[in-house]
Design a protein around this motif. Structure first.
Motif, short mmCIF file in Angstrom:
data_model
loop_
_atom_site.label_atom_id
_atom_site.label_comp_id
_atom_site.label_asym_id
_atom_site.label_seq_id
_atom_site.Cartn_x
_atom_site.Cartn_y
_atom_site.Cartn_z
N SER A 28 -47.06 -21.97 9.82
CA SER A 28 -45.84 -22.70 9.50
C SER A 28 -46.11 -24.19 9.34
O SER A 28 -45.29 -24.92 8.82
N LEU A 29 -47.30 -24.65 9.80
CA LEU A 29 -47.61 -26.06 9.66
C LEU A 29 -47.77 -26.48 8.21
O LEU A 29 -47.77 -27.66 7.89
N ALA A 30 -47.93 -25.51 7.33
CA ALA A 30 -48.08 -25.83 5.91
C ALA A 30 -46.77 -26.34 5.32
O ALA A 30 -46.76 -26.91 4.25
N ILE A 31 -45.66 -26.09 6.02
CA ILE A 31 -44.35 -26.51 5.53
C ILE A 31 -43.97 -27.81 6.22
O ILE A 31 -43.95 -27.88 7.45
N PRO A 32 -43.68 -28.87 5.47
CA PRO A 32 -43.30 -30.14 6.10
C PRO A 32 -42.11 -29.96 7.02
O PRO A 32 -41.17 -29.22 6.74
N GLY A 33 -42.13 -30.66 8.16
CA GLY A 33 -41.05 -30.52 9.11
C GLY A 33 -40.95 -31.75 9.98
O GLY A 33 -41.54 -32.79 9.69
N PRO A 34 -40.19 -31.66 11.08
CA PRO A 34 -40.03 -32.81 11.96
C PRO A 34 -41.33 -33.13 12.70
O PRO A 34 -42.24 -32.30 12.78
N ASN A 35 -41.38 -34.32 13.26
CA ASN A 35 -42.56 -34.71 14.04
C ASN A 35 -42.62 -33.96 15.37
O ASN A 35 -43.71 -33.78 15.93
N ALA A 36 -41.46 -33.56 15.88
CA ALA A 36 -41.43 -32.81 17.13
C ALA A 36 -40.17 -31.96 17.17
O ALA A 36 -39.13 -32.31 16.61
N LEU A 37 -40.30 -30.84 17.85
CA LEU A 37 -39.18 -29.91 17.99
C LEU A 37 -39.33 -29.13 19.29
O LEU A 37 -40.43 -28.67 19.62
N LEU A 38 -38.23 -28.98 20.02
CA LEU A 38 -38.18 -28.10 21.19
C LEU A 38 -36.87 -27.34 21.12
O LEU A 38 -35.79 -27.93 21.19
N ARG A 39 -36.98 -26.03 20.92
CA ARG A 39 -35.78 -25.19 20.83
C ARG A 39 -35.94 -24.06 21.85
O ARG A 39 -36.92 -23.33 21.83
N MET A 40 -34.95 -23.92 22.74
CA MET A 40 -35.04 -22.94 23.82
C MET A 40 -33.83 -22.01 23.77
O MET A 40 -32.69 -22.46 23.83
#
Length: 313
Positions: A28-40
């Protein structure tokens, strides 16, 4: 990161299910995204199983007959240019969790797949350019029969036809059509065109099955026991980030144009030291670990959470 050996149990089998036919997919790192994410997200053992399996194989599924026969120990066979049902795909069948495996027992190398189109003819069609469907060689009619197009009533389709070398010699449609238009008995006409081709062997796959767990909840329980860890000893700033992740639908997010706070980097390091339930992806730069991206099972304040973590350092 310390890579502890995976348990030789349903947990290990569950992780291998992600490999499919040819191994892990694109990170999934191949897709640009946020610098950080934490989802629980709170999760049960059955929910864990749902995350790590490919759903239920029901009687309506195209794979039902193959799967059912494999589970019954019949070692069914199927052929194709790729495996009809991926190896080690964990799935639910009649309440239990299974995986299929296969061996290739036969390979037919001389096979070509042709991309073809059937569109409405343009302008006047010369009778010399038309071939009646019933006059086609058997090898060509077999391609239409496979699709249920023996009595085609409309056109405007693209599909693929697969021929062996011997069949190509008997064909009037591939590799270069001898006729521009095919006409069915009901009067439907289709301009036939070959738009491309690809050589690929047809393999015969023989399948067998393994029962991973008697139930989805048991499967999830094994995963939880193998991979869940307690998130404790957090700093005040770390606890604030976790609270944000729990209270916000999208979780705690650091946009791509913002720096990652030290507390989030520290949280990332905590997860980094544990096994991702799907085998964590690490991106390295000059041999230095620089990014953590994966899904974890974390215990926090007495509950178990399916936790998505991404940190660009």
């Amino acid at each position: 990161m310390n890579r502890r050996a995976l348990l030789a149990s349903a947990a290990t089998l569950g992780l291998s299910s992600l490999a499919g036919c040819t191994g892990f997919g694109v990170s999934s790192l191949a897709i640009p995204g946020p610098n950080a994410l934490l989802r629980m997200t709170p999760i049960t053992d059955t929910g864990i199983a749902e995350q790590l399996t490919y759903g239920r194989v029901s009687e309506e599924s195209e794979s039902y007959a193959l799967v059912s026969a494999a589970i019954d120990g019949e070692h069914p066979r199927a052929e194709g240019t790729s495996c009809p049902f991926p190896a080690d795909r964990t799935f639910v069948f009649e309440g239990s969790v299974y995986q299929l495996s296969f061996t290739v027992v036969e390979t037919e190398p001389a096979t070509t797949t042709f991309s073809v189109t059937l569109d409405p003819p343009e302008g006047d069609v010369s009778p010399a350019d038309v071939v009646a469907y019933e006059s086609l060689p058997d090898v060509d009619k077999a391609q239409f029969e496979r699709l249920g197009w023996e009595n085609l009533s409309s056109v405007g389709y693209g599909t693929s036809f697969r021929y062996t070398t011997a069949e190509i010699a008997d064909s009037v449609l591939v590799p270069d059509p001898e006729y521009a238009v095919i006409e069915w008995e009901n009067g439907t006409q289709a301009a036939f065109e070959v738009t491309g081709s690809n050589d690929a062997p047809v393999k015969t796959y023989e399948y067998s099955s393994t029962r991973v767990a008697e139930s989805a909840s048991q499967f999830g329980r094994e995963i939880r026991r193998a991979h869940a860890f307690t998130l404790s000893g957090l700093s005040e700033d770390e606890r604030a980030i976790v609270a944000d992740a729990l209270d916000t639908e999208d979780g705690y997010v650091v946009d791509s144009d913002e720096p990652v706070p030290n507390a989030m980097q520290e949280l990332g390091a905590r997860f980094h030291s544990h096994d991702d339930v799907e085998d964590v992806d690490i991106v390295r730069d000059d041999e230095e670990e620089s990014t953590v991206d994966g899904d974890y099972l974390a215990r926090y304040d007495g509950d178990v959470y399916w936790t998505r973590v991404h940190v660009d350092e």
